[in-house]
Design an enzyme around this catalytic site. Structure first.
Site, PDB file in Angstrom:
ATOM      1  N   ASP A 116       0.617  -1.161  -0.154  1.00  0.00           N
ATOM      2  CA  ASP A 116      -0.175  -0.059   0.141  1.00  0.00           C
ATOM      3  C   ASP A 116       0.864   1.261   0.011  1.00  0.00           C
ATOM      4  OD1 ASP A 116      -2.211   1.572   0.289  1.00  0.00           O
ATOM      5  OD2 ASP A 116      -3.045   0.568   1.760  1.00  0.00           O
ATOM      6  N   ASP A 117       0.588   2.058  -0.992  1.00  0.00           N
ATOM      7  CA  ASP A 117       1.468   3.224  -1.019  1.00  0.00           C
ATOM      8  C   ASP A 117       2.992   3.324  -1.321  1.00  0.00           C
ATOM      9  OD1 ASP A 117      -0.996   4.336  -0.843  1.00  0.00           O
ATOM     10  OD2 ASP A 117      -0.557   5.956   0.937  1.00  0.00           O
TER      11      ASP A 117
ATOM     12  N   CYS B 186      -6.093   3.495  -3.465  1.00  0.00           N
ATOM     13  CA  CYS B 186      -6.364   2.248  -2.931  1.00  0.00           C
ATOM     14  C   CYS B 186      -7.500   1.483  -3.509  1.00  0.00           C
ATOM     15  CB  CYS B 186      -6.657   2.472  -1.390  1.00  0.00           C
ATOM     16  SG  CYS B 186      -5.127   3.193  -0.786  1.00  0.00           S
TER      17      CYS B 186
ATOM     18  N   ARG C 234      -8.091  -1.730  -5.689  1.00  0.00           N
ATOM     19  CA  ARG C 234      -8.531  -3.308  -5.313  1.00  0.00           C
ATOM     20  C   ARG C 234      -9.939  -3.490  -5.812  1.00  0.00           C
ATOM     21  NH1 ARG C 234      -5.208  -3.469  -0.700  1.00  0.00           N
ATOM     22  NH2 ARG C 234      -4.105  -1.341  -0.460  1.00  0.00           N
TER      23      ARG C 234
ATOM     24  N   LYS D   3      -5.922  -5.868   4.006  1.00  0.00           N
ATOM     25  CA  LYS D   3      -6.704  -4.626   3.846  1.00  0.00           C
ATOM     26  C   LYS D   3      -7.857  -4.953   2.708  1.00  0.00           C
ATOM     27  CE  LYS D   3      -6.328   0.383   2.238  1.00  0.00           C
ATOM     28  NZ  LYS D   3      -5.453   1.321   1.779  1.00  0.00           N
TER      29      LYS D   3
ATOM     30  N   HIS E 183     -11.111  -2.759   1.755  1.00  0.00           N
ATOM     31  CA  HIS E 183     -11.068  -1.218   1.245  1.00  0.00           C
ATOM     32  C   HIS E 183     -12.091  -1.286  -0.030  1.00  0.00           C
ATOM     33  CE1 HIS E 183      -9.512   2.926   0.817  1.00  0.00           C
ATOM     34  NE2 HIS E 183     -10.681   2.888   1.325  1.00  0.00           N
TER      35      HIS E 183
ATOM     36  N   HIS F 126       1.635   2.270   3.984  1.00  0.00           N
ATOM     37  CA  HIS F 126       0.666   3.321   4.251  1.00  0.00           C
ATOM     38  C   HIS F 126       0.847   4.332   5.551  1.00  0.00           C
ATOM     39  CE1 HIS F 126      -3.285   5.070   4.435  1.00  0.00           C
ATOM     40  NE2 HIS F 126      -3.448   4.918   3.233  1.00  0.00           N
TER      41      HIS F 126
ATOM     42  N   ASP G 249      -0.416  -0.917  -4.840  1.00  0.00           N
ATOM     43  CA  ASP G 249      -1.790  -0.360  -5.267  1.00  0.00           C
ATOM     44  C   ASP G 249      -1.831   0.961  -6.042  1.00  0.00           C
ATOM     45  OD1 ASP G 249      -1.289   0.989  -3.082  1.00  0.00           O
ATOM     46  OD2 ASP G 249      -3.459   1.003  -1.990  1.00  0.00           O
ATOM     47  N   ASN G 250      -0.682   1.661  -5.592  1.00  0.00           N
ATOM     48  CA  ASN G 250      -0.255   2.935  -6.225  1.00  0.00           C
ATOM     49  C   ASN G 250       0.838   3.421  -5.966  1.00  0.00           C
ATOM     50  OD1 ASN G 250      -2.629   3.694  -3.903  1.00  0.00           O
ATOM     51  ND2 ASN G 250      -0.796   4.378  -3.642  1.00  0.00           N
TER      52      ASN G 250
ATOM     53  N   LYS H  14       0.497   9.317  -5.930  1.00  0.00           N
ATOM     54  CA  LYS H  14      -0.759   8.745  -5.931  1.00  0.00           C
ATOM     55  C   LYS H  14      -1.883   9.650  -5.890  1.00  0.00           C
ATOM     56  CE  LYS H  14      -3.295   7.065  -1.742  1.00  0.00           C
ATOM     57  NZ  LYS H  14      -3.094   6.840  -0.276  1.00  0.00           N
TER      58      LYS H  14
END
Length: 536
Positions: A32-33, A70, A74, A127, A129, A221, A327-328, A373
């Site tokens: 994540d991130d 995010c 997903r 996660k 989301h 994240h 994810d990004n 992002k």
């Protein structure tokens, strides 16, 4: 009758693994991130030996695209659909339109739903989301086992609400539909995500089925929180500042072959100051932030190592495909949400810290790419991509791509021999728009994609077709054109020189947007007040 029984027995043994039709186990790891250059195998100084091992023994892609943030990412991961077709065109907020309802719709089946119908155990840790209502939680969307958070983020040392611009953001920690309330400072969340994955694999080993594991780490994240022993590894490493560190990473990327030195690199972001212009105290805070960020990535990699050891222990490592992505890109926020809320109660890295990485270091994380992002320049929507499949994927290979999230589902289904349904639980299902990567994985065949890729996020728009990328940033909404083959850093806007290409690509974008019910004027649905209280 005797010959028939013997024949049936042989077919059974063949399908159970004594022949080449044995179904592979599939592990999808999502972080994540994390920026494009934050792994050792993509140019980083951060210690990531386990993911680097997968890269050296497998395939790396130079161009892999996500959806820049995010929840939309997903949605496409889980369904193989464009984010709008899956119901999450904006975020996990319901904006009153089917394509922007904020949770996975019923006409988009998940990887877990399809693979479970085709004989797989379906496991998830991390996660979610893609839907806050309990009817849209993982166990209701095909996962037999789930541990993790339902929403967009969590502390790493407790499950208390997060301070988000002065408003508490609830953390819903769940295992198999049961809310959990662990004691503060009794765990570190990255380890808990990894440990639950290992527990589920041990339990699944009692069956004779293949498995699909979705391992969705929350790290790195925001908030920047890490274990002291991991932070200690990086003490002093970032005293050189972001200017020198970026130069190191860019040079290392060329040596690794992941970056063509003839391609451009992004121009320095205007908001990133020169390191030497900072005061002594400012330098102390900023280098501490990057020490913690590196520690978070490091701990995530340690858990990947535990996963690899477990697969070997269970004797399943030789028949398991592992795919790793982010994810990004690294995020843009310069001031942590918690600081705005006046909630920092401890130094950066501790349970009381709500610091963020900030643009200054994110610009390094996304090297050599532009922006962050949430934006549809390359830095916001490009991810490392590693695929590892012993004896199937040729070791230490690299490919350009161009590959997107929507290609994961058809790849997994083809390798698993899984039938994708036309209807599911009485609902007609969206067809899959992506392309299988089986030929790329197993034969090294370059992915052929004659059709363009499209994006819309928060009014930002983009289309990638061949070497060309047409992009516009909200609210300016002015098309820019880049030759990505030569200008990956998006440094030279060629729109004025190529009006016909701009016109042609923009018409294709308009056709796609109308087909997918994408709102063309984002101002009509822009929920800015709601955005202020949501976690991304």
């Amino acid at each position: 009758m005797k010959r028939l029984l013997i024949g049936l027995l042989l077919v059974f043994l063949f399908n159970e693994g004594f022949g080449q039709t044995k179904k592979p186990n599939i592990v999808l790891i999502v972080v994540d991130d994390m920026g494009y250059s934050d792994l050792g195998s993509y140019g980083s100084e951060i210690h990531t030996p386990n993911l680097d091992r997968l890269a050296s023994q497998g395939l790396r892609l130079k161009e892999f695209y996500n959806n820049a943030i995010c929840a939309p990412t997903r949605a496409s991961i889980l369904t193989g659909q464009d984010q709008h077709q899956a119901g999450i065109g904006y975020f996990d907020l319901n904006l009153g339109l089917p394509e922007y309802q904020g949770y996975l719709n019923k006409k988009s089946v998940t990887l877990a739903e399809v693979l479970r119908q085709n004989g797989y155990s379906t496991l998830m840790s991390g996660k979610w989301h893609v839907g806050n209502d309990s009817t849209a939680w993982p166990n209701q969307r095909g996962f037999e086992k789930f541990y993790g958070v339902i929403g967009g983020g969590a502390n790493y040392f407790d499950a208390k609400p997060m301070p988000l611009r002065g408003v508490p953001y609830p953390v819903t920690l769940v295992e198999n539909n049961v809310r959990l309330h662990p004691a503060d400072n009794s765990y570190y969340f990255t380890d808990e995500i990894g440990n639950h994955a290992l527990k589920y694999l041990d339990e699944q080993n009692k069956t004779n089925r293949p498995f699909f594991l979705y391992l969705a780490f929350n790290a790195p994240h925001w908030p920047l929180q890490a274990l002291p022993e991991d932070i200690a590894k990086y003490k002093g490493r970032y005293d050189i500042g972001w200017d020198s560190l970026r130069k190191e990473r860019l040079e290392r990327q060329v040596k690794l072959g992941i970056r063509d030195p003839r391609q451009t690199v992004a121009v320095r972001d205007a908001e990133v100051p020169n390191w030497e212009s900072l005061t002594y105290d400012e330098k102390q805070l900023w280098k501490a932030k990057m020490e913690v960020f590196a520690a978070m990535v490091d701990r995530m990699d340690q858990n990947v190592g535990k996963l690899l050891a477990k697969l070997k222990e269970l004797k399943k490592d030789d028949n398991t495909l592992i795919v790793f992505i982010s994810d990004n890109g690294a995020p843009a926020e310069n001031v942590a949400h918690g600081i705005r809320a006046g909630r920092n109660t401890g130094p950066v890295g501790t349970a009381g810290s709500f610091e963020a990485q900030g643009k200054n270091w994110s610009f390094v994380s996304n090297s050599p790419l532009r922006s962050f992002k949430g934006g549809l320049y390359e830095g916001g929507m490009s991810s490392p991509f590693i695929a590892w499949f012993p004896g199937k994927i040729k070791p230490n290979t690299q490919a350009r791509g161009t590959v997107h999230l929507i290609d994961l589902a058809p790849t997994f289904y083809e390798l698993a021999g899984a039938e994708y349904p036309k209807t599911f639980q009485g609902t007609a299902i969206n067809p899959l728009p992506g392309r299988s990567l089986k030929g790329l994985f197993l034969k090294g065949e370059e992915l052929q994609r004659p059709e363009p890729l499209f994006w819309e996020l928060w009014g930002n728009r983009a289309i990638r077709k061949g070497k060309w990328k047409l992009v516009s940033a909200f609210p300016a909404n002015k098309w820019e054109l880049y030759d990505i083959e030569n200008d990956r850093g998006e440094t030279k806007n060629l729109a004025a020189e190529n009006p016909q290409i701009v016109k042609s690509l923009s018409l294709e974008y308009l056709e796609w947007a109308n087909k997918n019910n994408v709102v063309l004027d984002f101002n009509l649905i822009n929920p800015r007040s709601a955005l202020e209280i949501k976690m991304n």
